[in-house]
Design a protein around this motif. Structure first.
Motif, short mmCIF file in Angstrom:
data_model
loop_
_atom_site.label_atom_id
_atom_site.label_comp_id
_atom_site.label_asym_id
_atom_site.label_seq_id
_atom_site.Cartn_x
_atom_site.Cartn_y
_atom_site.Cartn_z
N GLY A 122 -56.76 -1.35 34.06
CA GLY A 122 -57.91 -1.72 34.85
C GLY A 122 -58.77 -2.76 34.16
N SER A 123 -59.71 -3.32 34.90
CA SER A 123 -60.64 -4.29 34.33
C SER A 123 -61.58 -3.58 33.36
N GLY A 124 -62.09 -4.35 32.40
CA GLY A 124 -63.02 -3.78 31.42
C GLY A 124 -62.36 -2.83 30.46
N ILE A 175 -63.68 5.15 25.56
CA ILE A 175 -63.13 6.27 26.31
C ILE A 175 -61.67 6.00 26.67
N LYS A 176 -60.80 6.95 26.33
CA LYS A 176 -59.38 6.81 26.66
C LYS A 176 -59.16 7.04 28.16
N VAL A 177 -58.40 6.11 28.77
CA VAL A 177 -58.05 6.26 30.18
C VAL A 177 -56.55 6.35 30.40
N ASP A 178 -55.74 6.03 29.36
CA ASP A 178 -54.29 6.11 29.52
C ASP A 178 -53.62 6.02 28.15
N GLY A 179 -52.35 6.37 28.12
CA GLY A 179 -51.56 6.24 26.90
C GLY A 179 -51.44 7.55 26.14
N SER A 213 -64.81 3.48 15.79
CA SER A 213 -64.02 4.58 16.33
C SER A 213 -62.56 4.31 16.01
N GLU A 214 -61.88 5.29 15.45
CA GLU A 214 -60.50 5.12 15.01
C GLU A 214 -59.53 5.68 16.05
N ALA A 215 -58.58 4.83 16.45
CA ALA A 215 -57.49 5.27 17.31
C ALA A 215 -56.24 5.44 16.46
N VAL A 216 -55.45 6.47 16.77
CA VAL A 216 -54.16 6.70 16.11
C VAL A 216 -53.09 6.66 17.20
N ILE A 217 -52.14 5.71 17.06
CA ILE A 217 -51.18 5.44 18.12
C ILE A 217 -49.77 5.64 17.56
N PRO A 218 -48.97 6.53 18.13
CA PRO A 218 -47.62 6.75 17.61
C PRO A 218 -46.72 5.54 17.85
N GLN A 219 -45.71 5.41 17.02
CA GLN A 219 -44.77 4.30 17.14
C GLN A 219 -44.13 4.30 18.53
N GLY A 220 -44.15 3.13 19.17
CA GLY A 220 -43.64 3.01 20.53
C GLY A 220 -44.63 3.43 21.60
N GLY A 221 -45.78 3.93 21.19
CA GLY A 221 -46.79 4.41 22.13
C GLY A 221 -47.90 3.40 22.34
N SER A 222 -48.91 3.82 23.08
CA SER A 222 -50.02 2.93 23.41
C SER A 222 -51.27 3.72 23.71
N ILE A 223 -52.37 3.00 23.81
CA ILE A 223 -53.61 3.61 24.27
C ILE A 223 -54.39 2.56 25.06
N VAL A 224 -54.99 2.99 26.16
CA VAL A 224 -55.87 2.14 26.97
C VAL A 224 -57.27 2.74 26.90
N LEU A 225 -58.23 1.90 26.55
CA LEU A 225 -59.61 2.34 26.37
C LEU A 225 -60.56 1.53 27.24
N THR A 226 -61.56 2.21 27.78
CA THR A 226 -62.63 1.52 28.49
C THR A 226 -63.60 0.93 27.47
N ILE A 227 -63.91 -0.37 27.62
CA ILE A 227 -64.85 -1.03 26.72
C ILE A 227 -66.26 -0.53 27.01
N PRO A 228 -66.98 -0.05 26.00
CA PRO A 228 -68.36 0.39 26.25
C PRO A 228 -69.25 -0.78 26.67
N SER A 240 -59.03 -14.64 33.67
CA SER A 240 -59.46 -14.62 35.06
C SER A 240 -58.64 -13.55 35.77
N GLU A 241 -58.81 -13.40 37.06
CA GLU A 241 -58.07 -12.38 37.77
C GLU A 241 -56.57 -12.64 37.77
N THR A 242 -56.17 -13.90 37.57
CA THR A 242 -54.75 -14.24 37.66
C THR A 242 -54.20 -14.87 36.39
N GLU A 243 -55.03 -15.18 35.40
CA GLU A 243 -54.58 -15.93 34.24
C GLU A 243 -54.66 -15.09 32.97
N VAL A 244 -53.59 -15.13 32.18
CA VAL A 244 -53.52 -14.41 30.92
C VAL A 244 -53.15 -15.41 29.82
N GLN A 245 -53.96 -15.46 28.76
CA GLN A 245 -53.67 -16.29 27.59
C GLN A 245 -53.02 -15.41 26.52
#
Length: 201
Positions: free
Chosen positions: A4-6, A33-37, A64-79, A154-159
């Motif tokens: 998601g955005s943000g 805040i974790k939202v996925d992963g 804030s420290e995130a711990v991510i297993p190998q091959g895994g991921s985490i998605v966080l909401t930006i405060p 932007s909504e369509t562009e990724v650098q």
């Protein structure tokens, strides 16, 4: 993976069994805040305050420290930060399989210039970002991980920016950072070392 955005997503495609990544806030009540992963995010520590000491390479920051297993991921909401800019810093641990976050600690607890759990002397890639602000990645002081950095502009562009080669390969020993069993944990920028003088690690 779509997100998601943000939000910020970090994926552990490294050789670390568990990747430890620190997310900056301006205050300890500003939570990522974790939202996925399948990674975990922990409450912030105010390093340098509240009975703790600051240490290189993190410095005196609220993190804030995130711990991510190998091959895994985490998605966080930006405060909703003020100011909006923040840093993301990945740190190598002495034990790459460590699952626990760093506990709050002070220099009298350490056996050196940083907590015992952290490989001393490393200089991480710094990711700087924020909502509607300039964002970049910097290895001006040194590097401890290769990385692939994608930023939605932007909504369509990724650098995208990617470090594909090992910039430490071929450097003299004085620029290298060693971990347990003399393993390579990164390197410092040669101009920084040559101009500033060697720093104890």
């Amino acid at each position: 993976r779509d997100q998601g955005s943000g939000t910020v997503q970090v994926v552990n495609e490294s050789s670390e069994t568990n990747l430890h990544v620190f997310f900056q806030s301006n205050n300890v009540w500003e939570r990522w805040i974790k939202v996925d992963g399948n990674g975990a995010i922990n409450n912030p520590i105010n390093w340098g305050q509240d009975g703790t000491n600051a240490f290189d390479p993190l410095g005196a920051k609220k993190l804030s420290e995130a711990v991510i297993p190998q091959g895994g991921s985490i998605v966080l909401t930006i405060p909703d930060l003020s100011p909006a800019q923040f840093q993301i810093i990945a740190i190598k641990m002495v034990d790459p399989s460590r699952q626990e976050p760093l506990p709050p600690s002070k220099s009298s607890d350490w056996n050196g210039p940083a907590p015992r759990e952290v490989i001393h002397g490393q200089w991480p890639v710094l990711i700087e970002g924020g909502k509607d602000v300039v964002a970049d990645a910097s290895a001006v002081d040194g590097i401890n991980f290769r990385m692939k950095y994608e930023l939605t502009t932007s909504e369509t562009e990724v650098q995208m920016m990617e470090i594909t080669e090992n910039p430490c390969r071929g450097l003299a020993e004085k620029y290298l950072v060693r971990g347990p069993n003399n393993s390579l944990a990164g390197c410092r920028s040669p101009p920084k070392v040559d101009c500033d003088g060697d720093k104890p690690g």
